[in-house]
Scaffold this active site. Sequence first.
Site, PDB file in Angstrom:
ATOM      1  N   ASP A 236       9.364  43.373  45.989  1.00 42.66           N
ATOM      2  CA  ASP A 236       9.428  43.731  47.408  1.00 42.66           C
ATOM      3  C   ASP A 236       8.073  44.257  47.868  1.00 42.66           C
ATOM      4  OD1 ASP A 236      10.262  44.194  49.940  1.00 42.66           O
ATOM      5  OD2 ASP A 236      11.760  45.714  49.456  1.00 42.66           O
ATOM      6  N   SER A 334      11.288  50.476  49.727  1.00 43.96           N
ATOM      7  CA  SER A 334      12.018  49.210  49.733  1.00 43.96           C
ATOM      8  C   SER A 334      13.309  49.336  50.528  1.00 43.96           C
ATOM      9  CB  SER A 334      12.317  48.763  48.296  1.00 43.96           C
ATOM     10  OG  SER A 334      13.142  47.610  48.281  1.00 43.96           O
TER      11      SER A 334
END
Length: 447
Positions: A236, A334
């Site tokens: 991510d 994230s």
Amino acid sequence: MRHARRRIVRRVTRLAAVGGLLVGSAMVTRAVASEPPDASAPPRTLARTASGAGADLVSRLGTDRTAGHWVDSDGRPVVAVTDERTAEAVRQAGATAKPVRHSMSELRSATATLRAAPRVSGTAWALDYRSNEVVVRGDRTVSGSDWSRLTGVAQGIGGFVRMERTEGTFTTRLNGAEPILSTAGRCSAGFNVTDGTSDFILTAGHCGPTGSVWFGDGRGDRQVGRTVAGSFPGDDFSLVEYANGKAGDGADLVAVGDGKGVRITGTGEPAVGQRVFRSGSTSGLRDGRVTALDATVNYPEGTVTGLIETDVCAEPGDSGGPMFSEGIALGVTSGGSGDCDKGGTTFFQPLPEAMESLGVRLIGSGRQDAAAGASATAPPGAAAPGASAPATGVEGSTLLARLTDRRNVGPGLLIVAGSLVALVATRWIRAEADRKAYQRHYSATWG
């Protein structure tokens, strides 16, 4: 005799008052002359040293004899061990040994089995080193049948897999230090990095695909840059190249609110139990502890692995914002569950892995992986468009603000005030005594 004692008491009181005035004045002068305390500066701890010691021991002793390491409440390294011989080696190295039943190899084997099972959106798992378990969590979107099926997989692995239901939902935090906006939504600038030729913002990968154009305001008048690389799901992280190729001055700072920033001096790996800070454009500066490493989250958009799990809160819009500790960059936001009113769990993409994959380094960090750096405030006008540092600093603080800051001059002012009261009181007492003596003398003369 009584008059002699009074004179001694008055002299001692006057001397103490004069001494108090000198000490209090010195305290106030020092506080006013020095920089005011930076509220953005995180407390310095021994976490990084302890983390390094624990990591070295785990690396040297191997995953079959150990099961992770963490930092205790006193900042000392603790290593989970599977036998007494390993425990003795840990103690000789100056760390605390905690005997456990399952090795790191067993814990990782369990997570591999969970990853191989049919994917269930809204679930996450991580290694809990302290309890020597794999903790599997399911949010409120997970159906009873899916949860039952995953529970069956866990039971097949063994008794060291713990199942938990959690409130809220595991979502990416799209919508941080400084806000950046695109047609996909709002995210937060993470860390400024460079490949030696151009400068970039390293942020979360789920914020937008390659080609996304980012702006620094809602009207689209100030273009920050364009996403040129990234990875999501799986990882991510993404790279936003600045529109003019350069981040500008103050690029090694991350904003923490109130026009202040913290200077970042290098990158590092966090330790379980370490205190960390996160900054985001929605919820500002927040702190908490690392609760687990190597976490896996099954977002609705896809699965992300190798994340840092924390009890720091976050909200939509904080995605991509920086996580750091003692001036060391650790990761970018994230996703997670909960909010900053009730608390929750937040996951972070580790920074070293992302930087290595993208082939970049922190701007201004020829001191990469340096010791913990001191915090700093951003100089006025230092932040480039989209940079993590704000455009104002503490130079605007006034002398009055410093004087009224109880943390700086409060004790000194109290000592000065008390000393003045004592000095005035002794002068008044002496004047009153002299007046009465004068009155007695002339009353006797006239009588």
